[in-house]
Scaffold this motif. Structure first.
Motif, PDB file in Angstrom:
ATOM      1  N   PHE A   1      36.350  44.533  42.416  1.00 51.11           N
ATOM      2  CA  PHE A   1      35.890  44.004  41.127  1.00 51.11           C
ATOM      3  C   PHE A   1      36.860  44.393  40.017  1.00 51.11           C
ATOM      4  O   PHE A   1      37.212  43.564  39.159  1.00 51.11           O
TER       5      PHE A   1
ATOM      6  N   LEU B   1      38.881  37.802  46.328  1.00 49.72           N
ATOM      7  CA  LEU B   1      38.239  39.082  46.005  1.00 49.72           C
ATOM      8  C   LEU B   1      36.818  38.891  45.476  1.00 49.72           C
ATOM      9  O   LEU B   1      36.009  39.824  45.552  1.00 49.72           O
ATOM     10  N   ALA B   2      36.538  37.706  44.938  1.00 49.42           N
ATOM     11  CA  ALA B   2      35.212  37.464  44.379  1.00 49.42           C
ATOM     12  C   ALA B   2      34.126  37.586  45.444  1.00 49.42           C
ATOM     13  O   ALA B   2      33.004  38.012  45.155  1.00 49.42           O
ATOM     14  N   ASP B   3      34.463  37.216  46.678  1.00 45.43           N
ATOM     15  CA  ASP B   3      33.527  37.394  47.790  1.00 45.43           C
ATOM     16  C   ASP B   3      33.903  38.687  48.493  1.00 45.43           C
ATOM     17  O   ASP B   3      34.561  38.695  49.537  1.00 45.43           O
ATOM     18  N   ALA B   4      33.491  39.802  47.890  1.00 45.10           N
ATOM     19  CA  ALA B   4      33.899  41.119  48.391  1.00 45.10           C
ATOM     20  C   ALA B   4      33.427  41.340  49.816  1.00 45.10           C
ATOM     21  O   ALA B   4      34.139  41.949  50.631  1.00 45.10           O
TER      22      ALA B   4
ATOM     23  N   SER C   1      45.270  33.384  40.988  1.00 44.72           N
ATOM     24  CA  SER C   1      43.942  32.752  40.943  1.00 44.72           C
ATOM     25  C   SER C   1      43.338  32.675  42.339  1.00 44.72           C
ATOM     26  O   SER C   1      42.132  32.893  42.520  1.00 44.72           O
TER      27      SER C   1
ATOM     28  N   ARG D   1      40.021  42.345  40.063  1.00 44.55           N
ATOM     29  CA  ARG D   1      39.810  40.980  39.568  1.00 44.55           C
ATOM     30  C   ARG D   1      39.834  40.900  38.045  1.00 44.55           C
ATOM     31  O   ARG D   1      40.074  39.831  37.478  1.00 44.55           O
ATOM     32  N   GLN D   2      39.563  42.015  37.371  1.00 44.60           N
ATOM     33  CA  GLN D   2      39.520  42.001  35.906  1.00 44.60           C
ATOM     34  C   GLN D   2      40.904  41.934  35.279  1.00 44.60           C
ATOM     35  O   GLN D   2      41.036  41.714  34.073  1.00 44.60           O
TER      36      GLN D   2
ATOM     37  N   CYS E   1      42.121  36.158  43.276  1.00 46.29           N
ATOM     38  CA  CYS E   1      40.853  36.485  42.602  1.00 46.29           C
ATOM     39  C   CYS E   1      39.674  35.783  43.262  1.00 46.29           C
ATOM     40  O   CYS E   1      38.582  36.356  43.369  1.00 46.29           O
ATOM     41  N   ARG E   2      39.895  34.551  43.729  1.00 49.98           N
ATOM     42  CA  ARG E   2      38.817  33.849  44.431  1.00 49.98           C
ATOM     43  C   ARG E   2      38.471  34.567  45.730  1.00 49.98           C
ATOM     44  O   ARG E   2      37.287  34.683  46.099  1.00 49.98           O
TER      45      ARG E   2
END
Length: 300
Positions: A48, A85-88, A79, A51-52, A82-83
């Motif tokens: 998380f 990593l969004a689904d950890a 990008s 991703r910031q 980040c996509r």
């Protein structure tokens, strides 16, 4: 990965920070242990925080992109990362299921190229952004494991390739004086044939196992890199990379007459420029008086 071997660590830093430096051994077991340590340290919270980052430092992007490629993600842009990593949960599942011997040729090639980057050094990565440190360890340990396990892929002894007394090529820096470790990352390699020309390869080059005499042909007015198309690697790999070429003895066909006429010199210079650009190269200079022609290429 099989649960064997022991985790190779040294003591925490003397500053009492509690940080642990991972020392990756050469044996396969310690590489696997280092990878397991890294996987345990890559938490949903750390993903998380990564991703910031809106404008990540280059080395952070490099480490994340390399990790994503190893895990089978197709998009290594920021990008795309980040996509992923969004689904950890999915990202960490791929880590837990990762098998280093399942790395394909393209993934291995990308990994080796990344590890040759001087910034891809674990402690430097930690100093830039600590949350990415475990991924740097993961990639480095994976590279070490594959280097040890895929022994059949190791290049042949470099002395049988570079140290040929009958070679007409010379090298700067002198490859013959470099260790195998140094040969894997040679900066700004310049290959020269006396009185004929030179090629200055930009950036870092892995020179291990290269048969330069079969890869490079320098003749008057002609330069060929990988004359055999079947042996040419993709752009950006091997010697098929950005370079500056300098050619000597490139005289006008009417020699002395051209030298006396400034307009004729300029006309012939423009002709050389047009010919250069038709070959998808970037024209730098041409001098009728010296016969020196310079241009740059993105690849050969």
């Amino acid at each position: 990965a099989q649960q064997n071997g022991s985790l190779a660590r040294d003591s925490p830093y003397a500053n009492g920070s509690g940080e642990t430096r991972i020392v990756i051994g050469r044996d396969a077991d310690s590489c696997l242990e280092a990878m397991r340590w890294a996987i345990d340290e890559i938490t949903p919270e750390s993903l998380f925080q990564i991703r910031q980052l809106k404008a990540p430092p280059k080395v952070v992007h490099l480490v994340l992109a390399t990790t994503c490629v190893l895990l089978g993600y197709d998009d290594a842009s920021w990008s795309g990362i980040c996509r992923a990593l969004a689904d950890a949960s999915s990202f960490r599942q791929r880590l837990f299921e990762f098998e280093p011997m399942g790395v394909n040729v393209a993934q291995h090639r990308r990994l080796k190229k990344s590890l040759l980057n001087p910034d891809f050094e674990q402690e430097y990565v930690r100093s830039v952004f600590q949350k990415v440190y475990p991924m740097a360890v993961f990639c480095r340990a994976c590279g070490a494991y594959l280097a040890e396990s895929r022994s059949e892929e190791r290049p042949q002894d470099v002395e049988t390739i570079v140290d040929r007394r009958d070679s007409y090529l010379s090298f700067s820096p002198d490859l013959r004086q470099m260790s195998p470790v140094a040969l894997q990352a040679v900066q700004d390699l310049k290959v020269t044939r006396t009185d004929i020309g030179s090629i200055h390869f930009h950036g870092w080059t892995d020179c291990r196992g290269m048969d330069f005499d079969s890869i490079i042909s320098l003749e008057v007015g002609e330069v060929l890199v990988y004359p055999d198309p079947k042996t040419k690697p993709p752009p950006g790999e091997g010697l098929n990379k950005p370079a500056t070429v300098t050619m000597f003895q490139c005289w006008p066909p009417n020699g002395s007459d051209c030298l006396k006429d400034q307009r004729a010199q300029e006309k012939y210079r423009r002709k050389i420029q047009q010919m250069t650009e038709k070959k998808n190269a970037y024209f730098l200079d041409y001098d009728c008086r010296s016969g020196i022609w310079k241009f740059q290429v993105e690849h050969f």
